[in-house]
Motif scaffolding. Structure first.
Motif, PDB file in Angstrom:
ATOM      1  N   ALA A 169     -17.478 -14.744 -12.191  1.00 21.39           N
ATOM      2  CA  ALA A 169     -17.583 -15.959 -12.999  1.00 21.39           C
ATOM      3  C   ALA A 169     -16.272 -16.353 -13.661  1.00 21.39           C
ATOM      4  N   THR A 170     -15.457 -15.368 -14.043  1.00 18.70           N
ATOM      5  CA  THR A 170     -14.249 -15.667 -14.830  1.00 18.70           C
ATOM      6  C   THR A 170     -12.946 -15.245 -14.164  1.00 18.70           C
ATOM      7  N   SER A 171     -13.021 -14.477 -13.064  1.00 22.55           N
ATOM      8  CA  SER A 171     -11.841 -13.945 -12.364  1.00 22.55           C
ATOM      9  C   SER A 171     -11.084 -12.907 -13.188  1.00 22.55           C
ATOM     10  N   VAL A 172     -11.700 -12.368 -14.225  1.00 22.24           N
ATOM     11  CA  VAL A 172     -11.094 -11.302 -15.021  1.00 22.24           C
ATOM     12  C   VAL A 172     -11.317  -9.965 -14.311  1.00 22.24           C
ATOM     13  N   VAL A 173     -10.291  -9.109 -14.281  1.00 24.81           N
ATOM     14  CA  VAL A 173     -10.430  -7.782 -13.684  1.00 24.81           C
ATOM     15  C   VAL A 173     -11.282  -6.919 -14.609  1.00 24.81           C
ATOM     16  N   LEU A 174     -12.418  -6.455 -14.112  1.00 22.79           N
ATOM     17  CA  LEU A 174     -13.327  -5.636 -14.912  1.00 22.79           C
ATOM     18  C   LEU A 174     -13.027  -4.147 -14.780  1.00 22.79           C
ATOM     19  N   LYS A 175     -12.542  -3.758 -13.616  1.00 21.73           N
ATOM     20  CA  LYS A 175     -12.289  -2.341 -13.387  1.00 21.73           C
ATOM     21  C   LYS A 175     -11.255  -2.196 -12.284  1.00 21.73           C
ATOM     22  N   ALA A 176     -10.389  -1.181 -12.397  1.00 23.78           N
ATOM     23  CA  ALA A 176      -9.372  -0.964 -11.376  1.00 23.78           C
ATOM     24  C   ALA A 176      -9.036   0.519 -11.291  1.00 23.78           C
ATOM     25  N   ARG A 177      -8.802   0.965 -10.078  1.00 18.04           N
ATOM     26  CA  ARG A 177      -8.335   2.323  -9.819  1.00 18.04           C
ATOM     27  C   ARG A 177      -7.251   2.220  -8.764  1.00 18.04           C
ATOM     28  N   GLY A 189      27.706   9.322  -2.535  1.00 19.88           N
ATOM     29  CA  GLY A 189      28.655   8.220  -2.553  1.00 19.88           C
ATOM     30  C   GLY A 189      28.016   6.854  -2.649  1.00 19.88           C
ATOM     31  N   ALA A 190      26.679   6.804  -2.779  1.00 18.46           N
ATOM     32  CA  ALA A 190      26.009   5.507  -2.860  1.00 18.46           C
ATOM     33  C   ALA A 190      26.342   4.784  -4.145  1.00 18.46           C
ATOM     34  N   ASP A 191      26.512   5.552  -5.235  1.00 16.53           N
ATOM     35  CA  ASP A 191      26.876   4.969  -6.524  1.00 16.53           C
ATOM     36  C   ASP A 191      27.979   5.805  -7.136  1.00 16.53           C
ATOM     37  N   ALA A 192      28.990   5.156  -7.627  1.00 18.60           N
ATOM     38  CA  ALA A 192      30.089   5.876  -8.250  1.00 18.60           C
ATOM     39  C   ALA A 192      29.592   6.672  -9.451  1.00 18.60           C
ATOM     40  N   GLY A 193      29.884   7.965  -9.435  1.00 20.44           N
ATOM     41  CA  GLY A 193      29.498   8.815 -10.565  1.00 20.44           C
ATOM     42  C   GLY A 193      28.073   9.294 -10.526  1.00 20.44           C
ATOM     43  N   ALA A 194      27.276   8.858  -9.552  1.00 19.56           N
ATOM     44  CA  ALA A 194      25.876   9.256  -9.475  1.00 19.56           C
ATOM     45  C   ALA A 194      25.696  10.281  -8.360  1.00 19.56           C
ATOM     46  N   ALA A 195      25.045  11.385  -8.676  1.00 19.94           N
ATOM     47  CA  ALA A 195      24.856  12.443  -7.698  1.00 19.94           C
ATOM     48  C   ALA A 195      23.779  12.047  -6.695  1.00 19.94           C
ATOM     49  N   PRO A 196      23.924  12.506  -5.427  1.00 15.52           N
ATOM     50  CA  PRO A 196      22.887  12.220  -4.438  1.00 15.52           C
ATOM     51  C   PRO A 196      21.613  12.973  -4.784  1.00 15.52           C
ATOM     52  N   GLY A 197      20.485  12.498  -4.288  1.00 15.79           N
ATOM     53  CA  GLY A 197      19.234  13.190  -4.565  1.00 15.79           C
ATOM     54  C   GLY A 197      18.060  12.445  -3.985  1.00 15.79           C
ATOM     55  N   GLU A 198      16.903  13.108  -4.017  1.00 17.23           N
ATOM     56  CA  GLU A 198      15.675  12.503  -3.527  1.00 17.23           C
ATOM     57  C   GLU A 198      14.546  12.877  -4.474  1.00 17.23           C
ATOM     58  N   ALA A 199      13.711  11.919  -4.790  1.00 16.26           N
ATOM     59  CA  ALA A 199      12.596  12.163  -5.712  1.00 16.26           C
ATOM     60  C   ALA A 199      11.424  11.293  -5.297  1.00 16.26           C
ATOM     61  N   GLU A 200      10.250  11.669  -5.790  1.00 14.38           N
ATOM     62  CA  GLU A 200       9.041  10.888  -5.524  1.00 14.38           C
ATOM     63  C   GLU A 200       8.276  10.702  -6.821  1.00 14.38           C
ATOM     64  N   LEU A 201       7.759   9.507  -7.021  1.00  8.47           N
ATOM     65  CA  LEU A 201       6.952   9.194  -8.192  1.00  8.47           C
ATOM     66  C   LEU A 201       5.531   8.886  -7.749  1.00  8.47           C
ATOM     67  N   ARG A 202       4.566   9.627  -8.323  1.00 10.94           N
ATOM     68  CA  ARG A 202       3.161   9.295  -8.117  1.00 10.94           C
ATOM     69  C   ARG A 202       2.668   8.574  -9.360  1.00 10.94           C
ATOM     70  N   LEU A 203       2.079   7.417  -9.148  1.00  3.56           N
ATOM     71  CA  LEU A 203       1.610   6.580 -10.246  1.00  3.56           C
ATOM     72  C   LEU A 203       0.108   6.346 -10.071  1.00  3.56           C
ATOM     73  N   VAL A 204      -0.671   6.668 -11.110  1.00  3.60           N
ATOM     74  CA  VAL A 204      -2.128   6.512 -11.054  1.00  3.60           C
ATOM     75  C   VAL A 204      -2.572   5.674 -12.245  1.00  3.60           C
ATOM     76  N   LEU A 205      -3.429   4.681 -11.977  1.00  5.62           N
ATOM     77  CA  LEU A 205      -3.934   3.800 -13.033  1.00  5.62           C
ATOM     78  C   LEU A 205      -5.453   3.719 -12.953  1.00  5.62           C
TER      79      LEU A 205
END
Length: 227
Positions: A169-177, A189-205
Motif C-alpha cells: 500500500a505504501t511502498s515502505v520496506v517492512l523487513k529486510a535481510r 605499487g598501486a598507491d604511493a606509501g600504501a602496502a599491498p594486501g587483500e581483505a574481505e568484508l562480510r556485511l549483514v543487515l
C-alpha cells in the motif's frame, strides 16, 4: 524500526575484525515532522541517542547526559534519515548492485507485502562525471586514510543474497535481510606509501518495522542540560 548491521573484516595472516551496530527508531504520530526517539549503539561501546519532542531536540552520547540542542539545526532530520538509511548504505557499499526479483506476496504485521529476492546485479556503467581528487596534506595522506581510500576505490562485490519485503500500500520496506561479501585487493605499487594486501568484508543487515500504527507515547527526558 530496528536494524542490526555487522561488519566482519578478514585478511590473510591478520586477526578478524568484527563490529556490530544496532539502530532503533521509535516514531510517533506526525510523519516525518513528528516526534521520534533514535538510538545507535555499537559493539565498541559507542553510541548516540536523539529525541525530538514537540519540535524540541535532545541528544546525548551513549553514557552522557541529555543536552537540549537549540542551535544544532538539522540534527534531528539527519539522524532520522540515517536510522532509515541502512539499506541505502548497504546498496552504496555494493556499488548500487542490489538486484530485486519479485517473488509473490506475504503478510507482515497484518499488511500485504511484496516479496523480493536479492541477488548481486551486473556492474553499473561508470559515471560520465567524476569527483575531483581529495585534498591531502603536504606530506601526503596517513596510512589510515590510504586504507580507506583504497577500500572506496578498489572494493569489488563478490556475493550477495537476501530478501526485502515491501508494503504493497505504501511502498515502505517492512523487513529486510541482506548478506554480502566485498573484496579489496591492492597490488604492490598501486598507491604511493600504501602496502599491498587483500581483505574481505562480510556485511549483514537485518531490519524490520513493528507495531505499525501504535503511538509509543514519547516524552521529553525528565532531566537534561541546557544548550
Amino acid at each position: 524500526f530496528t536494524a542490526a548491521v555487522s561488519f566482519e573484516w578478514t585478511s590473510p595472516g591478520v586477526k578478524n575484525v568484527l563490529l556490530k551496530e544496532t539502530r532503533t527508531l521509535l516514531a510517533g504520530p506526525g510523519g516525518v515532522g513528528g516526534d521520534f526517539h533514535a538510538t545507535v549503539e555499537s559493539s565498541r561501546d559507542q553510541g548516540l541517542e536523539v529525541l525530538r519532542i514537540q519540535n524540541l531536540v535532545y541528544a546525548r552520547s551513549r553514557y552522557g547526559k541529555f543536552r537540549q540542542r537549540l542551535r544544532d539545526r538539522g540534527i534531528a532530520e539527519r539522524v532520522r534519515e540515517e536510522m532509515y538509511g541502512a539499506i541505502k548504505d548497504f546498496d552504496s557499499l555494493f556499488r548500487g548492485r542490489l538486484k530485486l526479483t519479485a517473488n509473490g506476496t506475504v503478510t507482515v504485521e497484518g499488511r500485504t507485502a511484496w516479496r523480493y529476492q536479492v541477488t548481486l546485479g551486473d556492474p553499473l556503467p561508470p559515471r560520465a562525471q567524476k569527483l575531483p581528487p581529495p585534498v591531502t596534506a603536504k606530506g601526503g595522506a596517513d596510512e589510515t586514510t590510504l586504507r580507506r581510500l583504497a577500500f572506496h576505490e578498489l572494493r569489488a562485490p563478490r556475493a550477495l543474497q537476501g530478501e526485502v519485503l515491501v508494503d504493497a500500500a505504501t511502498s515502505v520496506v517492512l523487513k529486510a535481510r541482506l548478506d554480502g561479501r566485498l573484496g579489496v585487493k591492492r597490488e604492490a605499487g598501486a598507491d604511493a606509501g600504501a602496502a599491498p594486501g587483500e581483505a574481505e568484508l562480510r556485511l549483514v543487515l537485518d531490519s524490520q518495522l513493528q507495531q505499525i500504527g501504535k503511538d509509543p507515547q514519547l516524552k521529553a527526558p525528565a532531566e537534561f542540560l541546557p544548550d
